[in-house]
Design an enzyme around this catalytic site. Sequence first.
Site, PDB file in Angstrom:
ATOM      1  N   ARG A 123       0.869  -1.213   0.028  1.00  0.00           N
ATOM      2  CA  ARG A 123       0.140  -0.049   0.080  1.00  0.00           C
ATOM      3  C   ARG A 123       0.838   1.161  -0.012  1.00  0.00           C
ATOM      4  O   ARG A 123       0.575   2.395   0.384  1.00  0.00           O
ATOM      5  CB  ARG A 123      -1.120  -0.008   1.174  1.00  0.00           C
ATOM      6  CG  ARG A 123      -1.773  -1.243   1.262  1.00  0.00           C
ATOM      7  CD  ARG A 123      -3.107  -0.939   1.953  1.00  0.00           C
ATOM      8  NE  ARG A 123      -4.036  -1.983   2.013  1.00  0.00           N
ATOM      9  CZ  ARG A 123      -3.863  -3.175   2.916  1.00  0.00           C
ATOM     10  NH1 ARG A 123      -2.937  -3.170   4.027  1.00  0.00           N
ATOM     11  NH2 ARG A 123      -4.814  -4.014   2.874  1.00  0.00           N
ATOM     12  N   LYS A 145       2.751  11.356 -11.043  1.00  0.00           N
ATOM     13  CA  LYS A 145       1.765  10.766 -11.744  1.00  0.00           C
ATOM     14  C   LYS A 145       2.544   9.362 -12.195  1.00  0.00           C
ATOM     15  O   LYS A 145       3.535   9.325 -12.521  1.00  0.00           O
ATOM     16  CB  LYS A 145       1.258  11.489 -13.205  1.00  0.00           C
ATOM     17  CG  LYS A 145       0.054  12.411 -12.917  1.00  0.00           C
ATOM     18  CD  LYS A 145      -0.165  12.778 -14.415  1.00  0.00           C
ATOM     19  CE  LYS A 145      -1.147  13.871 -14.265  1.00  0.00           C
ATOM     20  NZ  LYS A 145      -1.627  14.424 -15.510  1.00  0.00           N
ATOM     21  N   GLU A 187       8.560  18.347 -24.960  1.00  0.00           N
ATOM     22  CA  GLU A 187       8.016  18.522 -23.533  1.00  0.00           C
ATOM     23  C   GLU A 187       8.524  20.116 -22.942  1.00  0.00           C
ATOM     24  O   GLU A 187       7.537  20.779 -22.119  1.00  0.00           O
ATOM     25  CB  GLU A 187       8.078  17.580 -22.511  1.00  0.00           C
ATOM     26  CG  GLU A 187       7.354  16.179 -23.093  1.00  0.00           C
ATOM     27  CD  GLU A 187       5.857  16.132 -22.523  1.00  0.00           C
ATOM     28  OE1 GLU A 187       5.187  17.207 -22.338  1.00  0.00           O
ATOM     29  OE2 GLU A 187       5.352  15.077 -22.833  1.00  0.00           O
ATOM     30  N   LYS A 229       6.798  23.080 -13.705  1.00  0.00           N
ATOM     31  CA  LYS A 229       5.942  21.938 -13.413  1.00  0.00           C
ATOM     32  C   LYS A 229       5.468  22.118 -11.965  1.00  0.00           C
ATOM     33  O   LYS A 229       4.450  21.685 -11.500  1.00  0.00           O
ATOM     34  CB  LYS A 229       6.646  20.668 -13.805  1.00  0.00           C
ATOM     35  CG  LYS A 229       5.864  19.643 -13.547  1.00  0.00           C
ATOM     36  CD  LYS A 229       5.646  18.318 -14.188  1.00  0.00           C
ATOM     37  CE  LYS A 229       4.641  17.211 -14.301  1.00  0.00           C
ATOM     38  NZ  LYS A 229       4.770  16.036 -14.800  1.00  0.00           N
ATOM     39  N   GLU A 239      -5.079  17.182 -10.220  1.00  0.00           N
ATOM     40  CA  GLU A 239      -5.590  17.390 -11.559  1.00  0.00           C
ATOM     41  C   GLU A 239      -7.294  17.652 -11.336  1.00  0.00           C
ATOM     42  O   GLU A 239      -8.132  17.043 -12.230  1.00  0.00           O
ATOM     43  CB  GLU A 239      -5.355  16.399 -12.546  1.00  0.00           C
ATOM     44  CG  GLU A 239      -5.305  17.145 -14.077  1.00  0.00           C
ATOM     45  CD  GLU A 239      -4.866  16.259 -15.175  1.00  0.00           C
ATOM     46  OE1 GLU A 239      -3.787  15.937 -15.152  1.00  0.00           O
ATOM     47  OE2 GLU A 239      -5.653  15.921 -16.043  1.00  0.00           O
ATOM     48  N   ARG A 243      -3.939  21.650 -13.535  1.00  0.00           N
ATOM     49  CA  ARG A 243      -2.877  20.687 -13.914  1.00  0.00           C
ATOM     50  C   ARG A 243      -3.078  20.175 -15.384  1.00  0.00           C
ATOM     51  O   ARG A 243      -1.978  19.830 -15.944  1.00  0.00           O
ATOM     52  CB  ARG A 243      -2.765  19.489 -12.809  1.00  0.00           C
ATOM     53  CG  ARG A 243      -1.681  18.682 -13.073  1.00  0.00           C
ATOM     54  CD  ARG A 243      -1.047  17.715 -12.125  1.00  0.00           C
ATOM     55  NE  ARG A 243      -0.076  16.680 -12.595  1.00  0.00           N
ATOM     56  CZ  ARG A 243       0.629  16.208 -11.850  1.00  0.00           C
ATOM     57  NH1 ARG A 243       0.375  15.988 -10.768  1.00  0.00           N
ATOM     58  NH2 ARG A 243       1.594  15.402 -12.330  1.00  0.00           N
ATOM     59  N   ASN A 247      -0.905  18.964 -20.081  1.00  0.00           N
ATOM     60  CA  ASN A 247      -1.223  17.947 -21.334  1.00  0.00           C
ATOM     61  C   ASN A 247      -1.516  18.828 -22.535  1.00  0.00           C
ATOM     62  O   ASN A 247      -2.103  18.185 -23.528  1.00  0.00           O
ATOM     63  CB  ASN A 247      -2.697  17.205 -20.899  1.00  0.00           C
ATOM     64  CG  ASN A 247      -2.240  16.340 -19.790  1.00  0.00           C
ATOM     65  OD1 ASN A 247      -1.280  15.579 -19.634  1.00  0.00           O
ATOM     66  ND2 ASN A 247      -3.149  16.347 -18.704  1.00  0.00           N
ATOM     67  N   HIS A 250      -1.345  16.577 -25.713  1.00  0.00           N
ATOM     68  CA  HIS A 250      -1.280  15.125 -25.206  1.00  0.00           C
ATOM     69  C   HIS A 250      -2.627  14.476 -25.744  1.00  0.00           C
ATOM     70  O   HIS A 250      -2.456  13.035 -25.856  1.00  0.00           O
ATOM     71  CB  HIS A 250      -1.185  15.126 -23.762  1.00  0.00           C
ATOM     72  CG  HIS A 250       0.266  15.400 -23.032  1.00  0.00           C
ATOM     73  ND1 HIS A 250       0.834  16.393 -23.557  1.00  0.00           N
ATOM     74  CD2 HIS A 250       0.998  14.613 -22.538  1.00  0.00           C
ATOM     75  CE1 HIS A 250       2.209  16.451 -23.073  1.00  0.00           C
ATOM     76  NE2 HIS A 250       2.205  15.404 -22.345  1.00  0.00           N
ATOM     77  N   HIS A 254      -1.760  11.222 -27.295  1.00  0.00           N
ATOM     78  CA  HIS A 254      -1.967  10.050 -26.959  1.00  0.00           C
ATOM     79  C   HIS A 254      -2.687   9.021 -27.772  1.00  0.00           C
ATOM     80  O   HIS A 254      -2.475   8.027 -27.729  1.00  0.00           O
ATOM     81  CB  HIS A 254      -2.877   9.818 -25.445  1.00  0.00           C
ATOM     82  CG  HIS A 254      -1.891  10.353 -24.419  1.00  0.00           C
ATOM     83  ND1 HIS A 254      -2.645  10.685 -23.131  1.00  0.00           N
ATOM     84  CD2 HIS A 254      -0.697  10.434 -24.062  1.00  0.00           C
ATOM     85  CE1 HIS A 254      -1.463  10.954 -22.313  1.00  0.00           C
ATOM     86  NE2 HIS A 254      -0.322  10.937 -22.765  1.00  0.00           N
ATOM     87  N   HIS A 267       6.669   9.308 -27.153  1.00  0.00           N
ATOM     88  CA  HIS A 267       5.761  10.096 -26.582  1.00  0.00           C
ATOM     89  C   HIS A 267       6.049  11.609 -27.009  1.00  0.00           C
ATOM     90  O   HIS A 267       5.124  12.442 -27.380  1.00  0.00           O
ATOM     91  CB  HIS A 267       6.049   9.960 -25.082  1.00  0.00           C
ATOM     92  CG  HIS A 267       5.032  10.924 -24.375  1.00  0.00           C
ATOM     93  ND1 HIS A 267       3.599  10.604 -24.204  1.00  0.00           N
ATOM     94  CD2 HIS A 267       5.373  11.934 -23.575  1.00  0.00           C
ATOM     95  CE1 HIS A 267       3.098  11.557 -23.442  1.00  0.00           C
ATOM     96  NE2 HIS A 267       4.087  12.493 -23.106  1.00  0.00           N
TER      97      HIS A 267
END
Length: 367
Positions: A123, A145, A187, A229, A239, A243, A247, A250, A254, A267
């Site tokens: 956990r 993330k 990026e 960032k 987010e 946030r 993206n 993105h 994606h 990417h």
Amino acid sequence: MSLLMHTLHVDLGERSYPVYIGRDLLADPAFLARHVAGSQAVIVSNDTVAPLYMEPVRAALGDGRRVTEVILPDGEQFKTLQTLERIFDRVMRDNHDRTTTFVALGGGVVGDVAGFAAACYQRGVNLVQVPTTLLAQVDSSVGGKTAVNHPLGKNMIGAFYQPRAVLIDTNTLQTLPDRELRAGLAEVLKYGLIADEPFYRWLQAQMPRLLAREEAALAEAIERSCNNKAQVVAADERESGLRAILNLGHTFGHAIETAQGYGNWLHGEAVAAGMVLAMDLSVRRGLVAAAELADLRRLLQDMHLPVAPPPDMRAEAFLELMARDKKVLDTRLRLVLLRAIGAAVIVDDVSRQELLSLLDGCGAFSS
Ligand code: NAD
Ligand code: GLY
């Protein structure tokens, strides 16, 4: 001798952590060792990075610790639940308890998988990110993330899980292939476009130095990117709003990565084409001057990055994949656009027709 150039802090209350940026930091055991408190550690890397950088990381953890090394096969196609299971098998077999620290040594793939493993194991155990690609240094290692891919969508299974520290050794960029460096620079440009016009103008002027891997220029680009960032993440860790601006490009990107098969387009390459689409839509909506779009296209071309989606990618595939994006809420697609260079805006009113004419205009349709 190591040279610490910058230390930033991601300000998240009790989950705050430092980001160290400097040359040869891996050769200085103190940086890593001080964030690995217990007597156990798990270093997760891959079969490209481990031969290059495992040795100093292992040495920094010292003789007194029980260290398990998990070497994954290299590639986005291995960012899967099966790989996660493989990590857990090793860590369980070596009897790691909840005092262990996971060290992610590699690019964004290793960082995302190892980070998710650390979030899940018992956990949640300590995590230190040691990013070795430019993309991971300016983006994926900072902000918490973590995820693996699902065949139907990128990063669909994961968790927000912050590291205890991020250690960026700029020296590792010397072994990075050119194509990967350029993907990382996409990026970097993103931060200028969404939040920091002076940085964007600096990047436009300094790109030849960055492409030539000049150390001071790269360290400055990494520091300014991480700073941007860190500010966004501190304001909106999970987010719930702001946030999402990280993206930019993105949602389109994606879709390209998923449609092309994970790992075929990098990417950062998919993000570059996606940023052009987002900027194009911003121009069509009268938010940004057409000259800025032309400048961005030219800059990306100079960087040998794509400025349009793959020509064989049909609009239906695009729209279907974009409908699965994590930014879709209550079936409404949210996109990040620009209202000026250095100022992003999140919109949820882009019509299907607008998207079709955008994709048609950039040659995404073959018919
Ligand atoms: P990557 O991890 O696949 O690394 C790129 C290639 O470079 C790999 O072959 C790797 O083995 C190699 N490599 C790494 N460091 C090297 C070095 N120093 N010298 C030589 N080779 C080296 O790709 P990436 O671009 O680092 O990361 C992309 C991944 O990051 C994607 O899965 C993307 O979804 C994810 N990502 C996550 C976030 C986040 O916030 N978590 C943000 C952006 C991207
Ligand atoms: N790379 C997007 C984010 O960290 O939110």
